[in-house]
Design a protein around this motif. Sequence first.
Motif, PDB file in Angstrom:
ATOM      1  N   LYS A 173      -2.897   8.181   8.636  1.00 55.95           N
ATOM      2  CA  LYS A 173      -1.772   7.277   8.391  1.00 55.95           C
ATOM      3  C   LYS A 173      -1.720   6.198   9.466  1.00 55.95           C
ATOM      4  O   LYS A 173      -1.471   5.017   9.171  1.00 55.95           O
TER       5      LYS A 173
ATOM      6  N   ILE B  49       0.815  -1.219   0.000  1.00 57.11           N
ATOM      7  CA  ILE B  49       0.000   0.000   0.000  1.00 57.11           C
ATOM      8  C   ILE B  49       0.849   1.269   0.000  1.00 57.11           C
ATOM      9  O   ILE B  49       1.717   1.455   0.860  1.00 57.11           O
ATOM     10  N   TYR B  50       0.562   2.143  -0.949  1.00 48.17           N
ATOM     11  CA  TYR B  50       1.136   3.487  -0.946  1.00 48.17           C
ATOM     12  C   TYR B  50       0.135   4.390  -0.242  1.00 48.17           C
ATOM     13  O   TYR B  50      -0.987   4.576  -0.706  1.00 48.17           O
ATOM     14  N   VAL B  51       0.525   4.945   0.903  1.00 42.58           N
ATOM     15  CA  VAL B  51      -0.364   5.784   1.710  1.00 42.58           C
ATOM     16  C   VAL B  51      -0.205   7.232   1.265  1.00 42.58           C
ATOM     17  O   VAL B  51       0.732   7.923   1.664  1.00 42.58           O
TER      18      VAL B  51
ATOM     19  N   HIS C  31       4.321  -0.079  -5.165  1.00 42.63           N
ATOM     20  CA  HIS C  31       3.070  -0.407  -4.502  1.00 42.63           C
ATOM     21  C   HIS C  31       2.158  -1.160  -5.467  1.00 42.63           C
ATOM     22  O   HIS C  31       2.377  -1.143  -6.678  1.00 42.63           O
TER      23      HIS C  31
ATOM     24  N   LYS D 265      -2.088   1.951   9.228  1.00 35.28           N
ATOM     25  CA  LYS D 265      -1.161   1.006   9.848  1.00 35.28           C
ATOM     26  C   LYS D 265      -1.896   0.041  10.779  1.00 35.28           C
ATOM     27  O   LYS D 265      -1.589  -1.158  10.814  1.00 35.28           O
TER      28      LYS D 265
ATOM     29  N   THR E 173       1.643  -4.781   3.460  1.00 36.98           N
ATOM     30  CA  THR E 173       2.821  -4.015   3.848  1.00 36.98           C
ATOM     31  C   THR E 173       2.704  -2.617   3.246  1.00 36.98           C
ATOM     32  O   THR E 173       1.980  -2.412   2.272  1.00 36.98           O
ATOM     33  N   GLN E 174       3.426  -1.669   3.837  1.00 37.71           N
ATOM     34  CA  GLN E 174       3.393  -0.305   3.321  1.00 37.71           C
ATOM     35  C   GLN E 174       4.499  -0.108   2.306  1.00 37.71           C
ATOM     36  O   GLN E 174       5.652  -0.466   2.534  1.00 37.71           O
TER      37      GLN E 174
END
Length: 305
Positions: A90, A80-82, A117, A94, A110-111
């Motif tokens: 944010k 994931i691209y936040v 991503h 998480k 996962t970030q």
Amino acid sequence: MRKLHHLKAQSLIAAATVTLLATPVVTSITTAQAASVTPSSALLKKSNSYYRSHARALGKKYKLAFDAQSALKKNGKAVIYVNTKDKALKQSVKLAMAYWNKKLGKTEFTQGSKKNHTLTFGVSTAAASKSDQSDAWWTPMTKKLDVRWSYYTAEKQNIGISMTNQLNNAFYDTIETKAKANLAAKGITTSDKDYQSLFDQEASNVETSLPAYKTTLKKDVGLVKSTLANEGRKYEYASTIAHEMGHVMGLNHSPNKQDLMYFESGNSNVYSFKKVKAGLSKYNPITTTDKNRAKLALKIYVAAH
């Protein structure tokens, strides 16, 4: 363009202002008997060939959405691209990842980064409409998971109002109970002609005799404004985002109202002053049905790739 939505059970917009005398907010949480959409442990131990040959039947029986799995790698994992600057949001992302990773017993989410991503988390400034009251949604075609910004910003006030009302009610319940007890000790009953005026006077006397309690009330209300309303919203949106992550893994909505993957949700924990102040770090909204459906959806996906 297919979208998988998440709705909140309670109204998201409140016109009142958080004060010591805020208008009460009522949150309705409902439960229902579980429907038979929970994959068994035996079903989760089948071979890849079994999952490939029975994918369609399993998808129909357990309400899976294979066309929603567009952001998964061949191994079934998602990165994931936040894409938001909001610190609390944010943290909610998480927490949502941690909810699923812990329940699944593996690192599913996962970030990542802008360059690395498989899906993007972001906020939408689109206004709600009569046909779309969702506060979050997953769009497989664009691989975007969005939350509605207007609802997100309004929810902090809603939670603050609810917590403040709890504090007010506790304070005035204490005053009422003590005032009634004082009058009863003097032999004054509700049948007395002047009971209401006597009660009002006694309640006023009791209130002025509890300066420490009143100071505590003001302090707690200040804590709601400065910290706890935002903390409650953080956990609420962690659940909302986790719901959308369920769609990412290929879950359609569950018929069970207690499941995270039910089409609408609400949780009284995030509105509770006491519970949020004590901390919700051990809270996880994912049920056994949610977990087993996700495991099955991922197994079928991996088997096909």
